[in-house]
Write a protein that holds these residues in place. Sequence first.
Motif, short mmCIF file in Angstrom:
data_model
loop_
_atom_site.label_atom_id
_atom_site.label_comp_id
_atom_site.label_asym_id
_atom_site.label_seq_id
_atom_site.Cartn_x
_atom_site.Cartn_y
_atom_site.Cartn_z
N THR A 14 56.54 63.68 40.78
CA THR A 14 56.72 63.78 42.23
C THR A 14 58.13 63.38 42.63
OG1 THR A 14 54.38 63.35 42.64
CG2 THR A 14 55.91 62.92 44.45
N LEU A 15 58.63 62.27 42.09
CA LEU A 15 59.96 61.78 42.45
C LEU A 15 61.04 62.76 42.04
CD1 LEU A 15 59.53 58.01 41.48
CD2 LEU A 15 59.41 59.02 43.77
N ALA A 16 60.91 63.32 40.85
CA ALA A 16 61.91 64.29 40.39
C ALA A 16 61.92 65.52 41.30
CB ALA A 16 61.62 64.70 38.95
N ALA A 17 60.74 65.94 41.74
CA ALA A 17 60.65 67.11 42.62
C ALA A 17 61.23 66.82 44.00
CB ALA A 17 59.20 67.57 42.73
N VAL A 18 60.92 65.64 44.54
CA VAL A 18 61.43 65.28 45.86
C VAL A 18 62.96 65.18 45.83
CG1 VAL A 18 61.52 63.44 47.58
CG2 VAL A 18 59.32 64.13 46.61
N ALA A 19 63.50 64.59 44.78
CA ALA A 19 64.95 64.43 44.68
C ALA A 19 65.67 65.77 44.74
CB ALA A 19 65.30 63.69 43.39
N GLN A 20 65.03 66.82 44.23
CA GLN A 20 65.65 68.14 44.19
C GLN A 20 65.27 69.02 45.38
OE1 GLN A 20 65.67 69.78 39.92
NE2 GLN A 20 64.02 68.23 39.89
N GLY A 21 64.46 68.51 46.25
CA GLY A 21 64.04 69.28 47.41
C GLY A 21 62.91 70.24 47.13
N LEU A 22 62.23 70.07 46.01
CA LEU A 22 61.11 70.95 45.66
C LEU A 22 59.80 70.51 46.29
CD1 LEU A 22 61.98 71.34 41.86
CD2 LEU A 22 62.64 72.84 43.76
N THR A 23 59.72 69.26 46.62
CA THR A 23 58.55 68.68 47.27
C THR A 23 59.04 67.78 48.40
OG1 THR A 23 57.27 68.70 45.21
CG2 THR A 23 56.52 67.20 46.95
N PRO A 24 58.43 67.82 49.57
CA PRO A 24 58.92 66.99 50.68
C PRO A 24 58.64 65.51 50.46
CG PRO A 24 56.94 68.17 51.33
CD PRO A 24 57.33 68.72 50.00
N ALA A 25 59.52 64.69 50.98
CA ALA A 25 59.36 63.25 50.92
C ALA A 25 58.36 62.76 51.96
CB ALA A 25 60.71 62.57 51.14
N GLU A 26 57.85 61.57 51.75
CA GLU A 26 56.99 60.93 52.75
C GLU A 26 57.83 60.25 53.82
OE1 GLU A 26 54.43 58.28 50.66
OE2 GLU A 26 53.60 59.84 49.37
N LEU A 27 58.96 59.67 53.39
CA LEU A 27 59.83 58.91 54.29
C LEU A 27 61.28 59.25 53.96
CD1 LEU A 27 60.51 56.50 56.28
CD2 LEU A 27 60.47 55.04 54.23
N ASP A 46 71.72 58.49 52.97
CA ASP A 46 70.31 58.81 53.22
C ASP A 46 69.47 58.36 52.02
OD1 ASP A 46 71.28 60.04 55.45
OD2 ASP A 46 70.65 62.07 54.88
N VAL A 47 68.22 57.99 52.29
CA VAL A 47 67.29 57.60 51.23
C VAL A 47 65.96 58.31 51.47
CG1 VAL A 47 66.03 55.70 50.16
CG2 VAL A 47 68.38 55.34 50.95
N ALA A 48 65.45 58.97 50.43
CA ALA A 48 64.16 59.66 50.52
C ALA A 48 63.16 58.98 49.60
CB ALA A 48 64.32 61.13 50.13
N CYS A 49 61.93 58.85 50.10
CA CYS A 49 60.90 58.11 49.37
C CYS A 49 59.60 58.91 49.30
CB CYS A 49 60.61 56.77 50.06
SG CYS A 49 62.07 55.78 50.43
N ALA A 50 58.88 58.70 48.19
CA ALA A 50 57.56 59.30 48.01
C ALA A 50 56.77 58.44 47.04
CB ALA A 50 57.68 60.73 47.48
N ALA A 51 55.45 58.46 47.18
CA ALA A 51 54.56 57.70 46.29
C ALA A 51 54.94 56.22 46.23
CB ALA A 51 54.57 58.31 44.88
N GLY A 52 55.50 55.70 47.33
CA GLY A 52 55.86 54.28 47.38
C GLY A 52 57.15 53.94 46.66
N ARG A 53 57.88 54.99 46.20
CA ARG A 53 59.11 54.74 45.45
C ARG A 53 60.26 55.58 46.01
NH1 ARG A 53 58.71 51.94 40.56
NH2 ARG A 53 56.56 51.40 40.00
#
Length: 597
Positions: free
Chosen positions: A16-29, A49-56
Motif C-alpha cells: 500500500t505504501l509503495a503504491a501511495v508514494a507513486q500515486g497509484l493508490t490514494p492516501a488517507e491523509l 508535503d507528507v502523505a500517509c496510509a495504513a497508519g504510516r
Amino acid sequence: MKNVFCRTPLWEASKTLAAVAQGLTPAELVVKNATLINVCTGELQPHTDVACAAGRIAYVGPDASHCIGPETQVVDAGEAYLSPGLLDGHIHIESSMMPPRNFARAVLPRGTVGVYYDPHEICNILGPKGVSFMMEDAAATPLKAMLTMPSCVPAVPGFEDTCGFVGPEDVRQFMEDGRTVALGEMMNDPGVLSGADGPHAILAETGKAGRTITGHYAMADLDRGLNGYIASGVRSCHESTRPEEALAKMRLGMYAMLREGSGWRDLHEVARAVTEHQVDSRFALLVTDDAHPQTLRAEGHVDRLLRRAVAEGIDPVSAVQMVTINCAQCFQMDHDLGSVTPGKCADLVLFTDLKDFVVQKVFIDGNLVAEDGHLTIDIPEASYPDFVRSTIHLDPIQAEDFLYPAPSQTIQKVRAIGVVPGKALTREYIAALTPRNGYLESDPVQDVLKAVVFERHNRTGTCGRGFVHGFGITSGAMASTVAHDAHNLLVLGTNDADMAFAANTLIESQGGMCVVRDGKVLGHIPLPLAGVMGERSPAEMADLAHQLGLAWKEIGCILPAPFMTMALLSLACIPELRLTNRGLVDCRTFQMTDVCL
C-alpha cells in the motif's frame, strides 16, 4: 493489539505504501505546505508535503498532489513546523497522580505521542499485577505507552519494606509481551558493579530478549565505575545533575537523559554538556522522569522540555531530535518511530514556531487525536478493581506514635536529611536539638522537622524516625503515601498532633497527600488507586495539586514542587541520607545509621 505502537505492521502495509508514494493508490491523509523539521539531517525543509496510509508515512516531498483521492483528508499546514510525534524517554506515569488513561488525556494535546514508562511505583505496591494494571489501562488510549519493565523492586532490598517483588522470572515473562520494550532503570548500580547475581540475572533476561536496558547511575565515579556499569549493557541514564556527568556518559556511548521534571530541575546545569562543548548531541535525550498534574496543565509535557531546552541555549532542531529520533534510536525503535520519513508510523505534530512550540495538531498513526489544545477523540471511562483501591493497611495513628525519646537530657547533635531545592539529591545536615520533657522535637527556628515513615503494606508495625532540614515550614504537618519507592506513609511536621491528624486523613482516603495545621486540612489530594493515583480528571487533579501547593506556601514552604521533594525522602538509592520504615539510611555507604551522633 491496539497499543502496540503502530496500527499496521510495515510488512503488512508495504504494498500500500509503495503504491501511495507513486500515486497509484490514494492516501488517507496528506499534510501540505509544512516546514519539515528533518531530524535525520538536522535541517528545516519548507514547502514539504507528507502523505500517509495504513497508519504510516508513504511519501515526503515537495508535492503530494498525486497522492490525493476523493476520500483523502487534506490538511494545509500553512507553513507551520511539522515534527515527528514527541517521545518522553523516561517517566513514571504514577508521578502524574493519574492512571494512564487520564495521563493520556493530559499529554496528547501537548504533542506527546509516546512514553517509555517505568511503573515501578505501583509495582512496589502491587507487584507484577500492578504493572499489568498499568498496561491494560494504557491500552484503552492511542498513546504509545511503551513499558520499561521495573528492574529493582524493592529498590534497595533490606532497607525498606514493600509489598511487591520483581525477579528474573518476572522480567522474562514480561519481555515476552510486545508492549514491553526495555528494562526499567537499573537502580542497583552497586550490585551491578559488585557482580551480584540478582541484578545480573535481570540484565541477562533483558539481553536474551533483545531489549534495551535503561539505567540509573548516581555514583561519583565517572571512570572505572561508569565504564563497568555501561559495559554490563546499560544504555541510558537520567541521573546526571552536572554537565561533566552527562558529557562523560555520552562520550562512552550512553544516552544521557537530560532531566527536567516537576521536582527535579536539572536542565539548567546539564544542558551545558551540549551548549558549552563542540559535541554531537545524538546521545542526548530530554526526559521528565516525573510530571505532576499542575505542571502538565500550566506548562506542558514534552513541549515544555523543548521550550526549556531552547531557553538554555540548545538549538531548536537539536532539541526536537532529543525527543524524537534520538529517543527512538536509544530504544532501538527508529525503524518505526522518531522521524517523518517513508515507512515510519504517521505520528505527526504541527507547531506554530520553534521557540514557544505551541501545538496546533497531533496525529497518531495518521489519525487526528488533538487540535489546538483539545482532544478530538474519546477515551472511555474506567471502573477500577478493588485490589487497586485497598492498599493502605494501617490502624489509626496517635500523637504518641511520633514521640522520639532523647538518649540524654543534654543537647543532641542529629543527622538530618537536608533537601536541595529542585534536586533529587539530599545532603547530610547536622543539627543541634535541645530535648524537651525527655524527647527530641521539631525546631522550626532551625528549619528542622521531625519525620516518621510508617510501613503500610503488611501491618508489620515498623516505623522509622528522623529529622529533615530545608523545607522552611513554620507550623503544621504534611503527609504522603507517595514516598518513593516503597510508598509507605511518610509524615513531616512541627508538632505531633498535626502529624497524627495528617496521617489519619490519608488512612481514611486510602492514600494521597495532605497539608494540615491546627487540626484543619489546608490541602488534600486523595489518591485511592494504590495510594499513588487519583481517579479525577486531569483538570480536577491539577486544581487539587494547585491547592496543595498553596497550602505548602501557607505553612512557610518556598521550595518548587515541595511534595515531589518530600516524596523522595525515602528513596534509599540516591545519596546522601534517606528515611525508610526501617530507619535512617546512609546512601553513600548503603548502611543503616544512627540519627543521633
